[in-house]
Write an enzyme that holds these catalytic residues in place. Structure first.
Site, PDB file in Angstrom:
ATOM      1  N   ARG A 178      -3.592  -9.956   5.013  1.00  0.00           N
ATOM      2  CA  ARG A 178      -4.021 -10.026   3.614  1.00  0.00           C
ATOM      3  C   ARG A 178      -2.882  -9.508   2.743  1.00  0.00           C
ATOM      4  O   ARG A 178      -2.518  -8.330   2.849  1.00  0.00           O
ATOM      5  CB  ARG A 178      -5.291  -9.173   3.437  1.00  0.00           C
ATOM      6  CG  ARG A 178      -5.842  -9.128   2.017  1.00  0.00           C
ATOM      7  CD  ARG A 178      -7.069  -8.230   1.972  1.00  0.00           C
ATOM      8  NE  ARG A 178      -7.627  -8.148   0.640  1.00  0.00           N
ATOM      9  CZ  ARG A 178      -7.204  -7.320  -0.297  1.00  0.00           C
ATOM     10  NH1 ARG A 178      -6.224  -6.468  -0.042  1.00  0.00           N
ATOM     11  NH2 ARG A 178      -7.778  -7.325  -1.485  1.00  0.00           N
ATOM     12  N   LYS A 238       0.812  -1.225   0.000  1.00  0.00           N
ATOM     13  CA  LYS A 238       0.000   0.000   0.000  1.00  0.00           C
ATOM     14  C   LYS A 238       0.840   1.268   0.000  1.00  0.00           C
ATOM     15  O   LYS A 238       2.037   1.242   0.306  1.00  0.00           O
ATOM     16  CB  LYS A 238      -0.950  -0.015   1.213  1.00  0.00           C
ATOM     17  CG  LYS A 238      -2.120  -0.983   0.980  1.00  0.00           C
ATOM     18  CD  LYS A 238      -3.217  -0.856   1.988  1.00  0.00           C
ATOM     19  CE  LYS A 238      -4.376  -1.776   1.555  1.00  0.00           C
ATOM     20  NZ  LYS A 238      -5.412  -1.876   2.582  1.00  0.00           N
TER      21      LYS A 238
HETATM   22  C1  YH5 Z   1      -7.792  -4.235   3.470  1.00  0.00           C
HETATM   23  O1  YH5 Z   1      -6.928  -3.523   3.953  1.00  0.00           O
HETATM   24  N1  YH5 Z   1      -7.592  -3.584   1.022  1.00  0.00           N
HETATM   25  S1  YH5 Z   1      -8.076  -3.424  -1.645  1.00  0.00           S
HETATM   26  C2  YH5 Z   1      -3.433  -0.001  -3.031  1.00  0.00           C
HETATM   27  C3  YH5 Z   1      -2.175  -0.568  -3.195  1.00  0.00           C
HETATM   28  C4  YH5 Z   1      -1.955  -1.870  -2.841  1.00  0.00           C
HETATM   29  C5  YH5 Z   1      -2.983  -2.616  -2.325  1.00  0.00           C
HETATM   30  C6  YH5 Z   1      -1.217   1.484  -3.839  1.00  0.00           C
HETATM   31  N2  YH5 Z   1      -9.242  -4.862   0.304  1.00  0.00           N
HETATM   32  C7  YH5 Z   1      -8.115  -4.242   2.085  1.00  0.00           C
HETATM   33  O2  YH5 Z   1      -5.146  -4.040  -1.284  1.00  0.00           O
HETATM   34  N3  YH5 Z   1      -9.860  -5.849   2.450  1.00  0.00           N
HETATM   35  C8  YH5 Z   1      -8.300  -3.977  -0.031  1.00  0.00           C
HETATM   36  O3  YH5 Z   1      -1.113   0.119  -3.694  1.00  0.00           O
HETATM   37  C9  YH5 Z   1      -9.139  -5.051   1.637  1.00  0.00           C
HETATM   38  N4  YH5 Z   1      -8.559  -5.050   4.259  1.00  0.00           N
HETATM   39  C10 YH5 Z   1      -9.558  -5.841   3.769  1.00  0.00           C
HETATM   40  N5  YH5 Z   1     -10.241  -6.602   4.626  1.00  0.00           N
HETATM   41  C11 YH5 Z   1      -6.709  -2.283  -1.547  1.00  0.00           C
HETATM   42  C12 YH5 Z   1      -5.362  -2.896  -1.648  1.00  0.00           C
HETATM   43  C13 YH5 Z   1      -4.254  -2.071  -2.178  1.00  0.00           C
HETATM   44  C14 YH5 Z   1      -4.471  -0.750  -2.535  1.00  0.00           C
END
Ligand code: YH5
Length: 285
Positions: A264, A230
């Protein structure tokens, strides 16, 4: 806790991310194939998704999180039918072929119901079942639910979020959602909680939450965290998405050391190794 199955959380577990969106941030939609018949839109290669899930299970994932709706700010919104078309065949294939709990990343009541019938064991909802009908839909299944804190909606959530005390607000929100779930008939054994890193929070809010994560254990339910790749990692290590593994592992270890039960992640093998080192340290001899 998770449909017909029990998820053993006596040791921390890895949830592997399986995006089935054409515009997913981290994998660029590599699972997508053109329909090939000239029809517009996108269809998911079930076979590719299954093979990727298989690798994640071999690498140590206890849960595979299947998502068909991008929550990235500015991402195209997806119709319920589109979401169903993307995720249901993949959930069915994984549930049939692999010994793993399938999670569905959705806010839609129809997707919740259909996923349960397709064999999913967990609803992972970034909107914490606040959409009309979602709570009732989850209650009619035996699935586990992950309730995540998010301020606002994905499109607007990063516009100057302000909190009095971020941890208190997140904790109060999650406690209210747990109460709503219980009233709807979802027992506590089915619920896990997530502070929602990156969802309507500044960099400072995210690191305050990570530092104070152990305080969310007071609620008495398992904690799930999503930190992998993230922006809160990228901003600190100053690297693009592909270079964020080491930073993500550090964050996962910090979360698990404070009691997180499920992480996750995109990088299942590396995270599984990191958690094994924590477990070795905690083993009494
Ligand atoms: C979460 O924290 N996050 S989707 C931006 C990124 C990398 C990854 C800029 N679904 C979560 O993973 N479900 C998502 O780089 C989730 N907890 C739960 N339970 C966002 C994501 C991501 C966004």
């Amino acid at each position: 806790m998770c449909g017909g199955r029990q998820l053993d959380l006596s040791t921390p577990r890895v949830m592997g991310i399986l995006n089935v969106t054409p515009d997913s941030f981290s994998d660029g939609g590599v699972l997508g194939v053109a329909p090939g018949d000239g029809s517009p839109g996108f269809s998911v290669s079930v076979d590719k998704a299954l093979r990727r899930a298989e690798v994640m299970v071999a690498d140590g994932a206890a849960i595979i999180d299947v998502g068909g709706e991008s929550t990235r700010p500015g991402a195209a919104s997806v119709s319920e039918q589109q979401e169903l078309d993307r995720v249901i065949p993949v959930i069915e294939a994984i549930a049939r072929h692999l010994d793993v709990i399938v999670s569905v990343d959705t806010s839609s009541p129809a997707v919740i119901r259909e996923s349960a019938m397709a064999g999913a064991g967990l609803v992972n909802d970034v909107r914490a079942l606040r959409r009309d009908g979602a709570l009732a839909a989850a209650a009619t299944t035996a699935m586990g639910v992950c309730l995540m804190h998010m301020r606002g909606e994905p499109d607007t959530m990063q516009k100057a979020p302000v909190y009095d005390e971020v941890l208190t607000e997140v904790r109060d929100f999650l406690q209210r959602r747990v109460a709503e779930c219980e009233q709807a008939g979802i027992v506590r054994a089915r619920i896990c909680l997530d502070p929602g890193f990156g969802f309507g929070k500044t960099l400072a809010h995210n690191y305050t939450l990570l530092r104070e994560l152990s305080q969310l254990r007071d609620i008495g339910l398992p904690l799930l965290v999503g930190l992998s790749r993230k922006s809160m990692i990228g901003n600190v290590v100053e690297r693009q998405v592909a270079g964020r593994l080491a930073g993500s592992l550090a964050a996962a270890v910090l979360a698990v050391m404070q009691g997180a039960s499920i992480v996750r992640v995109h990088d299942v093998a590396a995270t599984t190794d990191a958690l094994k080192v924590i477990q070795a340290t905690q083993q009494l001899s």
